[in-house]
Design an enzyme around this catalytic site. Structure first.
Site, PDB file in Angstrom:
ATOM      1  N   ARG A 271       0.667  -1.087   0.322  1.00  0.00           N
ATOM      2  CA  ARG A 271      -0.193  -0.040   0.018  1.00  0.00           C
ATOM      3  C   ARG A 271       0.648   1.451  -0.138  1.00  0.00           C
ATOM      4  O   ARG A 271       0.668   2.202  -0.411  1.00  0.00           O
ATOM      5  CB  ARG A 271      -0.633  -0.384   1.604  1.00  0.00           C
ATOM      6  CG  ARG A 271      -1.879   1.303   1.455  1.00  0.00           C
ATOM      7  CD  ARG A 271      -2.635   0.907   2.661  1.00  0.00           C
ATOM      8  NE  ARG A 271      -2.840  -0.050   2.912  1.00  0.00           N
ATOM      9  CZ  ARG A 271      -4.212  -0.822   3.131  1.00  0.00           C
ATOM     10  NH1 ARG A 271      -5.472   0.080   2.783  1.00  0.00           N
ATOM     11  NH2 ARG A 271      -4.257  -1.993   3.416  1.00  0.00           N
ATOM     12  N   TYR A 311     -14.444  -3.895   3.395  1.00  0.00           N
ATOM     13  CA  TYR A 311     -13.999  -3.080   5.105  1.00  0.00           C
ATOM     14  C   TYR A 311     -14.510  -2.296   5.610  1.00  0.00           C
ATOM     15  O   TYR A 311     -14.149  -1.390   7.079  1.00  0.00           O
ATOM     16  CB  TYR A 311     -12.251  -3.211   5.359  1.00  0.00           C
ATOM     17  CG  TYR A 311     -11.794  -4.303   4.717  1.00  0.00           C
ATOM     18  CD1 TYR A 311     -11.154  -5.001   4.896  1.00  0.00           C
ATOM     19  CD2 TYR A 311     -11.528  -3.731   2.993  1.00  0.00           C
ATOM     20  CE1 TYR A 311     -10.651  -6.210   4.047  1.00  0.00           C
ATOM     21  CE2 TYR A 311     -10.258  -4.158   2.638  1.00  0.00           C
ATOM     22  CZ  TYR A 311     -10.268  -5.904   2.631  1.00  0.00           C
ATOM     23  OH  TYR A 311      -9.682  -6.678   1.652  1.00  0.00           O
ATOM     24  N   CYS A 338     -26.753  -4.832  -7.364  1.00  0.00           N
ATOM     25  CA  CYS A 338     -28.077  -5.402  -6.619  1.00  0.00           C
ATOM     26  C   CYS A 338     -26.919  -5.823  -5.384  1.00  0.00           C
ATOM     27  O   CYS A 338     -27.654  -7.258  -5.405  1.00  0.00           O
ATOM     28  CB  CYS A 338     -28.885  -6.154  -7.350  1.00  0.00           C
ATOM     29  SG  CYS A 338     -28.585  -5.699  -9.019  1.00  0.00           S
ATOM     30  N   GLU A 339     -26.628  -5.184  -4.556  1.00  0.00           N
ATOM     31  CA  GLU A 339     -26.344  -5.576  -2.808  1.00  0.00           C
ATOM     32  C   GLU A 339     -26.364  -3.824  -2.229  1.00  0.00           C
ATOM     33  O   GLU A 339     -25.831  -2.761  -3.236  1.00  0.00           O
ATOM     34  CB  GLU A 339     -25.050  -5.520  -2.884  1.00  0.00           C
ATOM     35  CG  GLU A 339     -24.573  -6.593  -3.950  1.00  0.00           C
ATOM     36  CD  GLU A 339     -24.863  -8.098  -2.665  1.00  0.00           C
ATOM     37  OE1 GLU A 339     -24.663  -8.579  -1.629  1.00  0.00           O
ATOM     38  OE2 GLU A 339     -23.926  -9.422  -2.969  1.00  0.00           O
ATOM     39  N   TYR A 367      -5.046  -2.880  -3.889  1.00  0.00           N
ATOM     40  CA  TYR A 367      -6.277  -3.372  -3.269  1.00  0.00           C
ATOM     41  C   TYR A 367      -7.472  -2.682  -3.065  1.00  0.00           C
ATOM     42  O   TYR A 367      -8.442  -2.812  -2.974  1.00  0.00           O
ATOM     43  CB  TYR A 367      -6.439  -3.647  -1.849  1.00  0.00           C
ATOM     44  CG  TYR A 367      -4.654  -4.200  -1.363  1.00  0.00           C
ATOM     45  CD1 TYR A 367      -4.764  -5.457  -1.235  1.00  0.00           C
ATOM     46  CD2 TYR A 367      -4.778  -3.393  -0.712  1.00  0.00           C
ATOM     47  CE1 TYR A 367      -3.777  -5.462  -1.105  1.00  0.00           C
ATOM     48  CE2 TYR A 367      -3.051  -4.111   0.179  1.00  0.00           C
ATOM     49  CZ  TYR A 367      -2.843  -4.418   0.662  1.00  0.00           C
ATOM     50  OH  TYR A 367      -1.158  -5.231   0.919  1.00  0.00           O
TER      51      TYR A 367
END
Ligand code: LLP
Length: 404
Positions: A271, A311, A338-339, A367
């Site tokens: 990262r 997260y 669709c969530e 990520y």
């Protein structure tokens, strides 16, 4: 990224022009930022010049890794796919370390054949398997053992890896037993103690505690390790509330450790090298107004960038043009999937937006693309590398013919 004449640009190229030319959603990386990050990382630890192995899981684009290689970095890989990618990018196998709790026999065979620097083993069964394969190949293989230092990294629980309840590494007692076990394994040369306590760490204290645990264990084993692999985990600032990791203090702690133990240090940053180089450029499809909220429906979704849904991570959103007019309404930035977890961020007092406007989701280099999927049978985005005014496609947008 900055605003020039009220337009949001990545190294002089406006994100609106990128969107126009290449479509959306698109990941864009800044070469300049990448170079700055690598140079800063090297400078922070220059007193002991560590081997820096870029963590390929954070971004596995082969063209980006090729650029990273040019700065002399190695790679930290966790699968045969990542190992193949690192080699394809031209990384010297003698700068590659292989981590992970479940390496298969095929992966171990491949790693041995490619003569990589180290296989960091995480259990007795794995060490036995490496020894068995090395014996068949009549070779002596350098390995590391991953220690679980039972240190709280003070980060999100989902990305914490160094506590005793986590599956990673072995505890102190097992570690000491395994050092003895390795001494009697003829096809193995124990060369490294490795740790990785978690990701997005912004406080240097967990690192200090981790080094203390390592110091204690080395004293107990009385074994001379050629390498100490401290993993990655260095956090970045995703929003103004984030503190900054104090690299000076971390560097100080490592130097104190090295006065007692003369080993080569390995780091596995992901990262901190690539995170703030990447931007996800997206277009507003519709704005759906309700009494309390405006839903800004983007053409990017949780399949393109999983971190908020997975997260609860926050990524800043910036408009492509600064117009200064702010609205009192609440904006919820969502994707078309669709969530209900397909949402990026909720913002108050944001600039007034309209349909077809372009926005940037910030700091998605790590990520982001590497966690993307084809959920809802959506195509994976295009990836671009911006170097001064040159734009290079470093991964094409997926096509339906590859999917269906
Ligand atoms: N080494 C090992 C053994 C690792 O497991 C990891 C990350 C790294 C190095 C690199 O860590 P970094 O410097 O990037 O923090 N998907 C999550 C992060 C998962 C990290 C997994 N391991 C996220 O999006 O926050």
């Amino acid at each position: 990224m900055k605003y020039i004449n009220k337009k949001l640009v990545i190294e002089k190229t406006s994100i609106e022009n990128i969107a126009k030319k290449y479509g959306t959603p698109t990941y864009s990386y800044s070469y300049d930022q990448l170079r700055t990050n690598i140079n800063n990382f090297k400078k922070s630890f220059k007193s002991f010049s560590p081997l820096i192995c870029f963590s390929v899981k954070s971004n596995s684009n082969v063209n980006l890794i090729e650029e990273i290689k040019k700065f002399g970095l190695g790679a930290d890989v966790v699968s045969i796919g990542e190992l193949m990618t690192a080699i394809k990018a031209g990384i010297n196998p003698k700068k590659i370390v292989f981590s992970g709790v479940g390496k298969t026999s095929n992966e171990i065979i491949y790693a041995i054949e490619k003569k990589i620097l180290l296989i960091n083993a995480e259990s007795k069964s794995e060490i036995k398997e490496i020894n068995r394969i090395a014996k068949l190949k009549k070779k002596k293989i350098k390995i590391g053992i991953r220690l679980n230092p039972n240190t709280d990294a003070k980060t999100l629980s989902q990305i914490s890896t160094g506590k005793k309840e986590n599956k990673f590494g072995v505890n102190e007692k097992t570690f000491i037993d395994l050092v003895k076990y390795c001494k009697n394994s003829r096809n193995i040369l124990l060369s490294c103690l490795s740790v990785h306590i978690g990701s997005q760490i912004l406080n240097h204290k967990p690192y200090e505690r981790m080094l203390k645990v390592i110091d204690k264990i080395i004293n107990k084993t009385n074994y001379k390790f050629e390498f100490i692999d401290l993993g990655g985990g260095m956090g970045i600032t995703y929003n103004n509330k984030n503190r900054k990791l104090d690299y000076k203090k971390y560097n100080f702690a490592v130097n104190r450790f090295l006065k007692k133990h003369k080993s080569k240090i390995i780091f596995e940053p992901g990262r901190s090298i690539i995170g703030n180089t990447g931007t996800l450029i997206s277009k507003i499809i519709y704005i759906k107004e309700t009494k309390n909220k405006n839903f800004i429906i983007l053409d990017a979704a949780m399949n393109d960038l999983m971190r908020p849904a997975l997260y609860g991570a926050t990524h800043k959103i910036l408009p492509s043009k600064k117009i200064g007019k702010k609205t009192k309404k609440i904006y919820e930035f969502v994707g078309p999937i669709c969530e209900s977890t397909d949402k990026f961020i909720t913002l108050k007092k944001f600039q007034k937006l309209k349909e077809k406007d372009i926005i940037a989701i910030c700091d998605v280099g790590a990520y982001g693309m590497s966690l993307s999927s084809n959920y809802n049978l959506r195509l994976k985005p295009l990836e671009l590398l911006i170097k001064k005014s040159k734009i290079r496609v470093i991964k094409k947008r997926q096509k339906y013919k590859d999917l269906i």
